[in-house]
Design a protein around this motif. Structure first.
Motif, mmCIF file in Angstrom:
data_model
loop_
_atom_site.group_PDB
_atom_site.id
_atom_site.type_symbol
_atom_site.label_atom_id
_atom_site.label_comp_id
_atom_site.label_asym_id
_atom_site.label_seq_id
_atom_site.Cartn_x
_atom_site.Cartn_y
_atom_site.Cartn_z
ATOM 1 N N PHE A 189 0.854 -1.198 0.000
ATOM 2 C CA PHE A 189 0.000 0.000 0.000
ATOM 3 C C PHE A 189 0.886 1.244 0.000
ATOM 4 C CE2 PHE A 189 -2.811 3.200 1.780
ATOM 5 C CZ PHE A 189 -3.994 2.946 1.080
ATOM 6 N N PRO A 190 0.533 2.260 -0.775
ATOM 7 C CA PRO A 190 1.368 3.470 -0.838
ATOM 8 C C PRO A 190 1.475 4.162 0.522
ATOM 9 C CG PRO A 190 -0.236 3.426 -2.627
ATOM 10 C CD PRO A 190 -0.598 2.325 -1.690
ATOM 11 N N LYS A 191 2.628 4.769 0.758
ATOM 12 C CA LYS A 191 2.837 5.503 2.000
ATOM 13 C C LYS A 191 2.343 6.939 1.846
ATOM 14 C CE LYS A 191 6.870 2.838 3.482
ATOM 15 N NZ LYS A 191 8.307 2.900 3.884
ATOM 16 N N ARG A 197 1.461 18.894 -0.284
ATOM 17 C CA ARG A 197 1.409 19.195 -1.719
ATOM 18 C C ARG A 197 1.484 17.939 -2.578
ATOM 19 N NH1 ARG A 197 6.159 23.548 -1.995
ATOM 20 N NH2 ARG A 197 7.049 21.911 -0.689
ATOM 21 N N ASP A 198 1.896 16.814 -1.971
ATOM 22 C CA ASP A 198 1.984 15.555 -2.721
ATOM 23 C C ASP A 198 0.731 14.683 -2.570
ATOM 24 O OD1 ASP A 198 4.516 16.231 -3.536
ATOM 25 O OD2 ASP A 198 5.493 15.215 -1.851
ATOM 26 N N ASN A 199 -0.360 15.257 -1.991
ATOM 27 C CA ASN A 199 -1.576 14.451 -1.780
ATOM 28 C C ASN A 199 -2.198 13.993 -3.097
ATOM 29 O OD1 ASN A 199 -1.427 14.478 0.987
ATOM 30 N ND2 ASN A 199 -2.801 16.258 1.239
ATOM 31 N N LEU A 200 -2.156 14.831 -4.131
ATOM 32 C CA LEU A 200 -2.749 14.446 -5.408
ATOM 33 C C LEU A 200 -2.015 13.246 -6.003
ATOM 34 C CD1 LEU A 200 -4.882 15.076 -7.543
ATOM 35 C CD2 LEU A 200 -3.234 16.630 -8.626
ATOM 36 N N HIS A 201 -0.702 13.300 -5.897
ATOM 37 C CA HIS A 201 0.079 12.156 -6.374
ATOM 38 C C HIS A 201 -0.197 10.916 -5.535
ATOM 39 C CE1 HIS A 201 3.378 9.969 -8.212
ATOM 40 N NE2 HIS A 201 3.912 9.750 -6.999
ATOM 41 N N ALA A 204 -3.415 9.304 -6.640
ATOM 42 C CA ALA A 204 -3.220 8.547 -7.878
ATOM 43 C C ALA A 204 -2.570 7.192 -7.593
ATOM 44 C CB ALA A 204 -2.371 9.351 -8.855
ATOM 45 N N GLN A 205 -1.612 7.167 -6.644
ATOM 46 C CA GLN A 205 -0.989 5.892 -6.282
ATOM 47 C C GLN A 205 -1.990 4.933 -5.624
ATOM 48 O OE1 GLN A 205 2.293 7.283 -3.821
ATOM 49 N NE2 GLN A 205 3.759 6.992 -5.508
ATOM 50 N N VAL A 206 -2.879 5.475 -4.778
ATOM 51 C CA VAL A 206 -3.892 4.637 -4.131
ATOM 52 C C VAL A 206 -4.839 4.045 -5.171
ATOM 53 C CG1 VAL A 206 -5.871 4.669 -2.555
ATOM 54 C CG2 VAL A 206 -3.739 5.824 -1.922
ATOM 55 N N PHE A 207 -5.235 4.875 -6.143
ATOM 56 C CA PHE A 207 -6.126 4.383 -7.192
ATOM 57 C C PHE A 207 -5.461 3.256 -7.992
ATOM 58 C CE2 PHE A 207 -7.683 4.652 -11.593
ATOM 59 C CZ PHE A 207 -9.029 4.383 -11.375
#
Length: 444
Positions: A189-191, A197-201, A204-207
Protein backbone atom coordinates in the motif's frame (compact mmCIF):
# COMPACT_ATOMS: atom_id res chain seq x y z
CA UNK A 1 -18.67 -66.67 -31.58
CA UNK A 2 -18.13 -67.64 -35.17
CA UNK A 3 -14.54 -68.17 -36.25
CA UNK A 4 -13.59 -69.27 -39.72
CA UNK A 5 -10.28 -71.01 -40.42
CA UNK A 6 -8.31 -69.59 -43.34
CA UNK A 7 -7.38 -72.01 -46.17
CA UNK A 8 -3.73 -70.90 -45.82
CA UNK A 9 -3.59 -71.48 -42.06
CA UNK A 10 -2.87 -74.79 -40.30
CA UNK A 11 -5.99 -76.72 -39.26
CA UNK A 12 -7.37 -75.81 -35.85
CA UNK A 13 -5.88 -72.26 -35.79
CA UNK A 14 -8.72 -69.84 -34.97
CA UNK A 15 -9.46 -66.93 -37.26
CA UNK A 16 -11.16 -64.11 -35.40
CA UNK A 17 -14.02 -62.06 -36.91
CA UNK A 18 -14.39 -58.27 -36.83
CA UNK A 19 -17.54 -56.21 -37.43
CA UNK A 20 -16.71 -52.83 -39.01
CA UNK A 21 -19.40 -50.19 -38.32
CA UNK A 22 -19.21 -46.83 -40.12
CA UNK A 23 -21.23 -43.96 -41.59
CA UNK A 24 -21.71 -43.97 -45.36
CA UNK A 25 -19.58 -40.81 -45.84
CA UNK A 26 -16.63 -42.62 -44.23
CA UNK A 27 -16.74 -45.59 -46.63
CA UNK A 28 -13.31 -44.87 -48.30
CA UNK A 29 -11.54 -44.88 -44.92
CA UNK A 30 -13.53 -47.96 -43.85
CA UNK A 31 -12.35 -49.80 -46.98
CA UNK A 32 -8.73 -49.10 -46.11
CA UNK A 33 -9.30 -50.37 -42.57
CA UNK A 34 -10.98 -53.49 -43.94
CA UNK A 35 -8.08 -54.21 -46.31
CA UNK A 36 -5.50 -53.80 -43.52
CA UNK A 37 -7.42 -56.06 -41.12
CA UNK A 38 -7.93 -58.76 -43.74
CA UNK A 39 -4.28 -58.61 -44.76
CA UNK A 40 -3.37 -59.23 -41.11
CA UNK A 41 -5.44 -62.44 -41.09
CA UNK A 42 -8.76 -61.30 -39.61
CA UNK A 43 -12.25 -62.01 -40.94
CA UNK A 44 -13.87 -58.61 -41.55
CA UNK A 45 -17.63 -58.29 -41.99
CA UNK A 46 -18.19 -55.35 -44.30
CA UNK A 47 -21.70 -54.79 -45.64
CA UNK A 48 -20.62 -53.60 -49.10
CA UNK A 49 -19.06 -56.99 -49.89
CA UNK A 50 -21.23 -59.51 -48.05
CA UNK A 51 -24.80 -58.30 -48.60
CA UNK A 52 -26.33 -59.56 -51.82
CA UNK A 53 -29.76 -59.16 -53.32
CA UNK A 54 -32.61 -60.60 -51.30
CA UNK A 55 -30.74 -60.75 -47.97
CA UNK A 56 -32.72 -59.99 -44.82
CA UNK A 57 -30.53 -56.97 -44.25
CA UNK A 58 -31.44 -55.93 -40.74
CA UNK A 59 -31.54 -59.48 -39.39
CA UNK A 60 -28.16 -60.28 -40.90
CA UNK A 61 -26.57 -57.25 -39.25
CA UNK A 62 -28.01 -58.21 -35.88
CA UNK A 63 -26.68 -61.75 -36.33
CA UNK A 64 -23.20 -60.56 -37.28
CA UNK A 65 -23.00 -58.23 -34.26
CA UNK A 66 -24.18 -61.07 -32.04
CA UNK A 67 -21.58 -63.54 -33.40
CA UNK A 68 -18.49 -61.41 -34.15
CA UNK A 69 -15.40 -61.54 -31.95
CA UNK A 70 -14.67 -57.79 -32.06
CA UNK A 71 -16.71 -54.66 -32.84
CA UNK A 72 -14.87 -51.72 -34.46
CA UNK A 73 -16.97 -48.51 -34.60
CA UNK A 74 -15.44 -45.90 -36.93
CA UNK A 75 -15.71 -42.48 -35.23
CA UNK A 76 -15.23 -39.25 -37.18
CA UNK A 77 -16.51 -35.74 -37.74
CA UNK A 78 -19.25 -37.34 -39.85
CA UNK A 79 -20.61 -39.40 -36.95
CA UNK A 80 -20.35 -36.35 -34.69
CA UNK A 81 -22.37 -34.27 -37.17
CA UNK A 82 -25.06 -36.87 -37.86
CA UNK A 83 -27.91 -36.79 -35.35
CA UNK A 84 -29.22 -40.11 -36.61
CA UNK A 85 -28.11 -42.97 -38.83
CA UNK A 86 -28.15 -46.74 -39.00
CA UNK A 87 -24.65 -46.91 -37.56
CA UNK A 88 -26.06 -45.61 -34.27
CA UNK A 89 -28.37 -48.65 -34.14
CA UNK A 90 -25.32 -50.89 -34.67
CA UNK A 91 -23.50 -49.11 -31.85
CA UNK A 92 -26.45 -49.61 -29.52
CA UNK A 93 -26.68 -53.32 -30.37
CA UNK A 94 -22.96 -53.76 -29.68
CA UNK A 95 -23.15 -52.01 -26.30
CA UNK A 96 -26.17 -54.12 -25.37
CA UNK A 97 -24.15 -57.26 -26.08
CA UNK A 98 -21.42 -56.13 -23.68
CA UNK A 99 -23.95 -56.33 -20.83
CA UNK A 100 -23.50 -60.10 -20.92
CA UNK A 101 -19.68 -59.93 -21.07
CA UNK A 102 -17.11 -59.87 -18.29
CA UNK A 103 -15.36 -56.55 -17.75
CA UNK A 104 -11.97 -58.00 -18.75
CA UNK A 105 -13.09 -59.12 -22.23
CA UNK A 106 -11.97 -57.07 -25.24
CA UNK A 107 -14.88 -56.51 -27.62
CA UNK A 108 -15.34 -52.78 -28.31
CA UNK A 109 -12.43 -51.19 -30.21
CA UNK A 110 -13.33 -47.60 -31.21
CA UNK A 111 -11.29 -46.35 -34.18
CA UNK A 112 -10.98 -42.59 -34.88
CA UNK A 113 -10.07 -41.61 -38.44
CA UNK A 114 -9.58 -37.84 -37.85
CA UNK A 115 -8.97 -35.46 -34.94
CA UNK A 116 -12.31 -36.04 -33.19
CA UNK A 117 -11.79 -35.71 -29.42
CA UNK A 118 -13.11 -38.22 -26.90
CA UNK A 119 -14.34 -35.49 -24.57
CA UNK A 120 -17.94 -34.68 -25.44
CA UNK A 121 -18.08 -37.13 -28.35
CA UNK A 122 -21.55 -38.32 -29.44
CA UNK A 123 -20.90 -41.99 -28.68
CA UNK A 124 -22.35 -44.51 -26.21
CA UNK A 125 -20.91 -44.16 -22.71
CA UNK A 126 -19.46 -47.69 -22.89
CA UNK A 127 -17.15 -46.55 -25.74
CA UNK A 128 -15.44 -44.17 -23.29
CA UNK A 129 -14.46 -47.02 -20.95
CA UNK A 130 -11.86 -48.41 -23.39
CA UNK A 131 -8.82 -46.95 -25.16
CA UNK A 132 -9.51 -45.41 -28.59
CA UNK A 133 -7.28 -46.23 -31.56
CA UNK A 134 -6.41 -43.35 -33.89
CA UNK A 135 -5.91 -44.28 -37.54
CA UNK A 136 -6.01 -41.02 -39.55
CA UNK A 137 -8.04 -41.44 -42.76
CA UNK A 138 -7.98 -45.22 -42.26
CA UNK A 139 -4.36 -45.43 -43.43
CA UNK A 140 -2.53 -48.35 -41.74
CA UNK A 141 -0.09 -47.24 -39.04
CA UNK A 142 1.90 -48.74 -36.16
CA UNK A 143 -1.07 -48.58 -33.80
CA UNK A 144 -3.28 -50.57 -36.16
CA UNK A 145 -0.50 -53.11 -36.75
CA UNK A 146 -0.05 -53.62 -33.00
CA UNK A 147 -3.79 -54.09 -32.60
CA UNK A 148 -3.89 -56.73 -35.34
CA UNK A 149 -1.03 -58.62 -33.67
CA UNK A 150 -2.92 -58.63 -30.37
CA UNK A 151 -6.15 -59.84 -31.96
CA UNK A 152 -4.43 -62.58 -33.97
CA UNK A 153 -2.63 -63.73 -30.81
CA UNK A 154 -5.97 -63.95 -28.96
CA UNK A 155 -5.16 -61.23 -26.42
CA UNK A 156 -8.64 -60.39 -25.10
CA UNK A 157 -7.58 -57.93 -22.43
CA UNK A 158 -9.11 -54.48 -23.01
CA UNK A 159 -6.87 -51.42 -22.89
CA UNK A 160 -8.33 -48.94 -20.45
CA UNK A 161 -7.97 -45.18 -21.00
CA UNK A 162 -5.58 -43.33 -18.71
CA UNK A 163 -7.63 -41.92 -15.84
CA UNK A 164 -6.23 -39.55 -13.23
CA UNK A 165 -6.98 -40.49 -9.59
CA UNK A 166 -9.71 -38.53 -7.78
CA UNK A 167 -8.70 -35.16 -6.40
CA UNK A 168 -9.26 -36.38 -2.83
CA UNK A 169 -6.75 -39.21 -3.33
CA UNK A 170 -4.23 -36.87 -4.92
CA UNK A 171 -4.45 -34.52 -1.95
CA UNK A 172 -4.12 -37.38 0.53
CA UNK A 173 -0.87 -38.55 -1.04
CA UNK A 174 1.16 -35.47 -0.10
CA UNK A 175 4.48 -37.21 -0.67
CA UNK A 176 3.86 -37.54 -4.40
CA UNK A 177 1.90 -34.32 -4.87
CA UNK A 178 3.62 -31.54 -6.77
CA UNK A 179 4.35 -28.36 -4.84
CA UNK A 180 1.72 -25.77 -5.83
CA UNK A 181 2.96 -22.45 -7.17
CA UNK A 182 3.26 -19.64 -4.69
CA UNK A 183 0.41 -17.10 -4.80
CA UNK A 184 1.06 -13.80 -6.52
CA UNK A 185 2.09 -11.30 -3.82
CA UNK A 186 -0.13 -8.31 -3.17
CA UNK A 187 1.37 -4.91 -4.01
CA UNK A 188 2.37 -2.78 -0.98
CA UNK A 189 0.00 0.00 0.00
CA UNK A 190 1.37 3.47 -0.84
CA UNK A 191 2.84 5.50 2.00
CA UNK A 192 1.17 8.77 2.88
CA UNK A 193 3.48 11.69 2.00
CA UNK A 194 4.61 14.13 4.68
CA UNK A 195 4.22 17.13 2.36
CA UNK A 196 0.50 17.98 1.77
CA UNK A 197 1.41 19.19 -1.72
CA UNK A 198 1.98 15.55 -2.72
CA UNK A 199 -1.58 14.45 -1.78
CA UNK A 200 -2.75 14.45 -5.41
CA UNK A 201 0.08 12.16 -6.37
CA UNK A 202 -0.72 9.99 -3.34
CA UNK A 203 -4.38 9.63 -4.43
CA UNK A 204 -3.22 8.55 -7.88
CA UNK A 205 -0.99 5.89 -6.28
CA UNK A 206 -3.89 4.64 -4.13
CA UNK A 207 -6.13 4.38 -7.19
CA UNK A 208 -3.47 2.40 -9.07
CA UNK A 209 -3.00 0.16 -6.01
CA UNK A 210 -6.75 -0.63 -6.00
CA UNK A 211 -6.56 -1.67 -9.65
CA UNK A 212 -3.54 -3.97 -9.08
CA UNK A 213 -4.97 -5.41 -5.86
CA UNK A 214 -8.24 -6.25 -7.63
CA UNK A 215 -6.34 -7.94 -10.43
CA UNK A 216 -4.25 -10.00 -7.98
CA UNK A 217 -7.31 -11.07 -5.99
CA UNK A 218 -9.07 -12.09 -9.19
CA UNK A 219 -6.15 -14.33 -10.18
CA UNK A 220 -6.21 -16.00 -6.75
CA UNK A 221 -9.86 -17.06 -7.13
CA UNK A 222 -10.66 -20.61 -8.29
CA UNK A 223 -11.04 -20.99 -12.03
CA UNK A 224 -14.77 -21.81 -11.81
CA UNK A 225 -15.52 -18.63 -9.86
CA UNK A 226 -13.48 -16.53 -12.30
CA UNK A 227 -15.47 -17.94 -15.23
CA UNK A 228 -18.77 -17.16 -13.48
CA UNK A 229 -17.65 -13.59 -12.79
CA UNK A 230 -16.61 -13.09 -16.43
CA UNK A 231 -19.95 -14.44 -17.70
CA UNK A 232 -21.85 -12.21 -15.25
CA UNK A 233 -19.86 -9.16 -16.33
CA UNK A 234 -20.52 -9.96 -20.01
CA UNK A 235 -24.28 -10.22 -19.34
CA UNK A 236 -24.26 -6.89 -17.47
CA UNK A 237 -22.31 -5.16 -20.25
CA UNK A 238 -24.64 -6.50 -22.94
CA UNK A 239 -27.65 -5.39 -20.92
CA UNK A 240 -26.19 -1.91 -20.44
CA UNK A 241 -25.45 -1.58 -24.14
CA UNK A 242 -29.02 -2.44 -25.10
CA UNK A 243 -30.54 -0.20 -22.40
CA UNK A 244 -28.80 2.92 -23.76
CA UNK A 245 -30.02 2.48 -27.33
CA UNK A 246 -31.90 5.32 -29.12
CA UNK A 247 -35.23 3.54 -28.70
CA UNK A 248 -34.64 2.33 -25.18
CA UNK A 249 -37.21 3.16 -22.58
CA UNK A 250 -38.44 1.72 -19.34
CA UNK A 251 -41.58 1.76 -17.28
CA UNK A 252 -42.18 0.71 -13.72
CA UNK A 253 -44.65 -1.95 -14.79
CA UNK A 254 -43.96 -3.98 -17.93
CA UNK A 255 -46.66 -6.00 -19.64
CA UNK A 256 -46.21 -9.76 -20.03
CA UNK A 257 -44.62 -10.80 -23.36
CA UNK A 258 -46.93 -11.72 -26.21
CA UNK A 259 -46.62 -15.52 -26.76
CA UNK A 260 -47.03 -14.99 -30.51
CA UNK A 261 -43.87 -12.87 -30.54
CA UNK A 262 -41.67 -15.21 -28.48
CA UNK A 263 -40.21 -17.06 -31.46
CA UNK A 264 -39.43 -13.86 -33.40
CA UNK A 265 -37.90 -12.33 -30.28
CA UNK A 266 -35.69 -15.37 -29.75
CA UNK A 267 -34.39 -15.18 -33.33
CA UNK A 268 -33.71 -11.45 -32.95
CA UNK A 269 -31.87 -12.10 -29.66
CA UNK A 270 -29.72 -14.74 -31.32
CA UNK A 271 -28.82 -12.29 -34.11
CA UNK A 272 -27.92 -9.57 -31.56
CA UNK A 273 -25.74 -12.00 -29.62
CA UNK A 274 -23.88 -13.01 -32.79
CA UNK A 275 -23.26 -9.33 -33.58
CA UNK A 276 -22.03 -8.75 -30.01
CA UNK A 277 -19.69 -11.72 -30.32
CA UNK A 278 -18.13 -10.21 -33.46
CA UNK A 279 -17.60 -6.85 -31.73
CA UNK A 280 -16.07 -8.51 -28.66
CA UNK A 281 -13.73 -10.53 -30.91
CA UNK A 282 -12.46 -7.26 -32.40
CA UNK A 283 -11.94 -5.87 -28.88
CA UNK A 284 -10.03 -8.99 -27.81
CA UNK A 285 -7.64 -8.61 -30.78
CA UNK A 286 -7.00 -4.92 -30.12
CA UNK A 287 -3.36 -4.62 -29.05
CA UNK A 288 -4.11 -1.38 -27.21
CA UNK A 289 -6.34 -3.07 -24.63
CA UNK A 290 -4.99 -4.58 -21.44
CA UNK A 291 -4.67 -8.31 -20.84
CA UNK A 292 -7.62 -8.34 -18.43
CA UNK A 293 -9.89 -6.40 -20.81
CA UNK A 294 -8.93 -8.66 -23.69
CA UNK A 295 -9.69 -11.70 -21.53
CA UNK A 296 -13.12 -10.31 -20.65
CA UNK A 297 -13.80 -9.62 -24.33
CA UNK A 298 -12.83 -13.14 -25.39
CA UNK A 299 -14.96 -14.73 -22.66
CA UNK A 300 -17.92 -12.50 -23.53
CA UNK A 301 -17.61 -13.38 -27.21
CA UNK A 302 -17.57 -17.10 -26.45
CA UNK A 303 -20.56 -16.74 -24.13
CA UNK A 304 -22.54 -14.83 -26.78
CA UNK A 305 -21.73 -17.45 -29.41
CA UNK A 306 -22.82 -20.32 -27.15
CA UNK A 307 -26.13 -18.67 -26.21
CA UNK A 308 -26.97 -17.71 -29.81
CA UNK A 309 -26.14 -21.22 -31.04
CA UNK A 310 -28.37 -22.79 -28.38
CA UNK A 311 -31.22 -20.46 -29.31
CA UNK A 312 -30.89 -21.38 -32.99
CA UNK A 313 -30.60 -25.11 -32.24
CA UNK A 314 -33.42 -25.51 -29.76
CA UNK A 315 -35.75 -23.08 -31.46
CA UNK A 316 -36.81 -20.99 -28.45
CA UNK A 317 -40.51 -20.34 -28.86
CA UNK A 318 -42.92 -22.47 -30.80
CA UNK A 319 -41.61 -23.31 -34.29
CA UNK A 320 -44.43 -23.39 -36.87
CA UNK A 321 -43.10 -26.61 -38.45
CA UNK A 322 -42.01 -29.86 -36.79
CA UNK A 323 -40.00 -32.25 -38.99
CA UNK A 324 -40.05 -35.97 -38.20
CA UNK A 325 -36.80 -37.92 -38.89
CA UNK A 326 -36.79 -39.13 -42.50
CA UNK A 327 -34.80 -42.32 -41.81
CA UNK A 328 -37.49 -43.97 -39.65
CA UNK A 329 -38.54 -47.34 -41.05
CA UNK A 330 -35.55 -47.77 -43.39
CA UNK A 331 -33.94 -51.21 -43.16
CA UNK A 332 -31.06 -50.54 -45.54
CA UNK A 333 -28.17 -48.71 -43.89
CA UNK A 334 -27.05 -46.79 -46.98
CA UNK A 335 -30.58 -45.63 -47.74
CA UNK A 336 -31.18 -44.70 -44.11
CA UNK A 337 -28.03 -42.56 -44.15
CA UNK A 338 -29.13 -40.86 -47.38
CA UNK A 339 -32.58 -40.10 -45.94
CA UNK A 340 -30.96 -38.72 -42.77
CA UNK A 341 -28.77 -36.38 -44.83
CA UNK A 342 -31.83 -35.06 -46.67
CA UNK A 343 -33.52 -34.51 -43.29
CA UNK A 344 -30.54 -32.50 -41.95
CA UNK A 345 -30.26 -30.35 -45.08
CA UNK A 346 -34.01 -29.62 -45.26
CA UNK A 347 -34.09 -28.34 -41.65
CA UNK A 348 -30.96 -26.25 -42.26
CA UNK A 349 -32.29 -24.67 -45.48
CA UNK A 350 -35.70 -23.97 -43.94
CA UNK A 351 -34.00 -22.24 -41.00
CA UNK A 352 -31.90 -20.11 -43.36
CA UNK A 353 -34.97 -19.13 -45.39
CA UNK A 354 -37.08 -18.30 -42.33
CA UNK A 355 -35.26 -18.19 -38.98
CA UNK A 356 -37.08 -20.21 -36.33
CA UNK A 357 -39.38 -21.88 -38.87
CA UNK A 358 -38.53 -25.55 -38.34
CA UNK A 359 -37.50 -27.84 -35.49
CA UNK A 360 -36.66 -31.53 -35.34
CA UNK A 361 -39.47 -33.66 -33.92
CA UNK A 362 -38.44 -36.24 -31.33
CA UNK A 363 -40.09 -39.59 -32.11
CA UNK A 364 -39.68 -42.73 -30.00
CA UNK A 365 -38.88 -46.03 -31.72
CA UNK A 366 -37.47 -46.98 -35.12
CA UNK A 367 -40.73 -46.70 -37.08
CA UNK A 368 -42.74 -43.72 -38.29
CA UNK A 369 -45.90 -43.50 -36.13
CA UNK A 370 -49.39 -43.00 -37.65
CA UNK A 371 -50.39 -39.55 -38.85
CA UNK A 372 -52.64 -38.97 -35.84
CA UNK A 373 -49.79 -39.66 -33.41
CA UNK A 374 -47.37 -37.44 -35.37
CA UNK A 375 -49.75 -34.49 -35.44
CA UNK A 376 -50.55 -34.92 -31.74
CA UNK A 377 -46.83 -34.81 -30.83
CA UNK A 378 -46.32 -31.72 -33.01
CA UNK A 379 -49.35 -29.99 -31.51
CA UNK A 380 -48.08 -30.62 -27.98
CA UNK A 381 -44.86 -28.83 -28.93
CA UNK A 382 -46.80 -25.86 -30.32
CA UNK A 383 -46.20 -26.58 -34.03
CA UNK A 384 -49.31 -26.25 -36.26
CA UNK A 385 -47.69 -28.28 -39.06
CA UNK A 386 -45.57 -31.45 -39.24
CA UNK A 387 -43.43 -32.72 -42.14
CA UNK A 388 -42.82 -36.46 -42.53
CA UNK A 389 -41.37 -38.85 -45.14
CA UNK A 390 -41.83 -42.56 -45.70
CA UNK A 391 -40.74 -45.15 -48.26
CA UNK A 392 -43.58 -46.56 -50.34
CA UNK A 393 -43.57 -50.27 -51.30
CA UNK A 394 -40.27 -51.14 -49.54
CA UNK A 395 -39.93 -54.47 -51.36
CA UNK A 396 -40.87 -53.24 -54.85
CA UNK A 397 -38.45 -52.31 -57.61
CA UNK A 398 -40.01 -48.90 -58.33
CA UNK A 399 -39.98 -47.28 -54.92
CA UNK A 400 -40.70 -43.67 -53.99
CA UNK A 401 -39.93 -41.37 -51.10
CA UNK A 402 -43.29 -39.89 -50.16
CA UNK A 403 -43.07 -36.52 -48.37
CA UNK A 404 -46.18 -35.09 -46.74
CA UNK A 405 -46.99 -31.83 -44.93
CA UNK A 406 -49.74 -32.41 -42.36
CA UNK A 407 -51.92 -30.03 -40.38
CA UNK A 408 -51.50 -30.69 -36.65
CA UNK A 409 -55.09 -29.64 -35.98
CA UNK A 410 -56.85 -31.89 -38.51
CA UNK A 411 -54.16 -34.42 -39.59
CA UNK A 412 -55.02 -33.53 -43.20
CA UNK A 413 -52.35 -33.50 -45.92
CA UNK A 414 -51.85 -29.89 -47.07
CA UNK A 415 -48.96 -30.65 -49.43
CA UNK A 416 -47.25 -33.78 -50.70
CA UNK A 417 -44.63 -34.89 -53.19
CA UNK A 418 -43.07 -38.19 -54.29
CA UNK A 419 -39.50 -38.76 -55.48
CA UNK A 420 -37.94 -41.83 -57.10
CA UNK A 421 -35.87 -43.79 -54.60
CA UNK A 422 -32.94 -44.19 -54.29
CA UNK A 423 -32.63 -40.58 -55.41
CA UNK A 424 -30.35 -39.95 -58.38
CA UNK A 425 -30.17 -36.21 -57.56
CA UNK A 426 -30.27 -35.68 -53.80
CA UNK A 427 -29.92 -31.90 -54.15
CA UNK A 428 -33.03 -31.77 -56.35
CA UNK A 429 -35.01 -33.71 -53.74
CA UNK A 430 -33.87 -31.38 -50.96
CA UNK A 431 -34.64 -28.28 -53.00
CA UNK A 432 -38.06 -29.60 -54.03
CA UNK A 433 -39.06 -30.30 -50.42
CA UNK A 434 -37.90 -26.89 -49.18
CA UNK A 435 -39.61 -25.06 -52.04
CA UNK A 436 -42.89 -26.94 -51.56
CA UNK A 437 -42.97 -26.34 -47.80
CA UNK A 438 -42.15 -22.62 -48.08
CA UNK A 439 -44.77 -22.18 -50.79
CA UNK A 440 -47.47 -23.92 -48.74
CA UNK A 441 -46.89 -22.62 -45.22
CA UNK A 442 -48.49 -19.27 -44.39
CA UNK A 443 -46.03 -16.39 -44.42
CA UNK A 444 -45.47 -14.52 -41.13
Amino acid sequence: MSRHPSPTEPPGLPRFSVFLSYASDDRPAARRLRDALEAAGLDVWYDENELGGGDAWDQKIRGQIRDCDYFLPVISATTERRREGYFRREWRLATERTLDMADDVLFLIPVVIDDTAETGARVPERFLSVQWLRVPDGQPNAGLANLCERLIAGDHRPVRPVVRPPRSERKANTAEQAIPPAPIPMPPFPKRPADPRDNLHYLAQVFWWLINATRMLFKRLPKAIRILLVVWLAIVLLGRCSSYGPDSGSTKEEAAPDPAKVSAGAVETAAQLREAAQKLDVAAQDKGTGALSAGFARAGAEFARIVSAEIAKTGVGNSPLAVAPFALGFENKTEADAAGEIFDTVIEQLGLSRPGLARALSVAGDRLPPDGTLTAIAAQGGSPFVLAARLSSPGAANRQLEVRLLSSATSEVVWSAAYAWPAADVAAVQGGIVEGVLRTLPKP
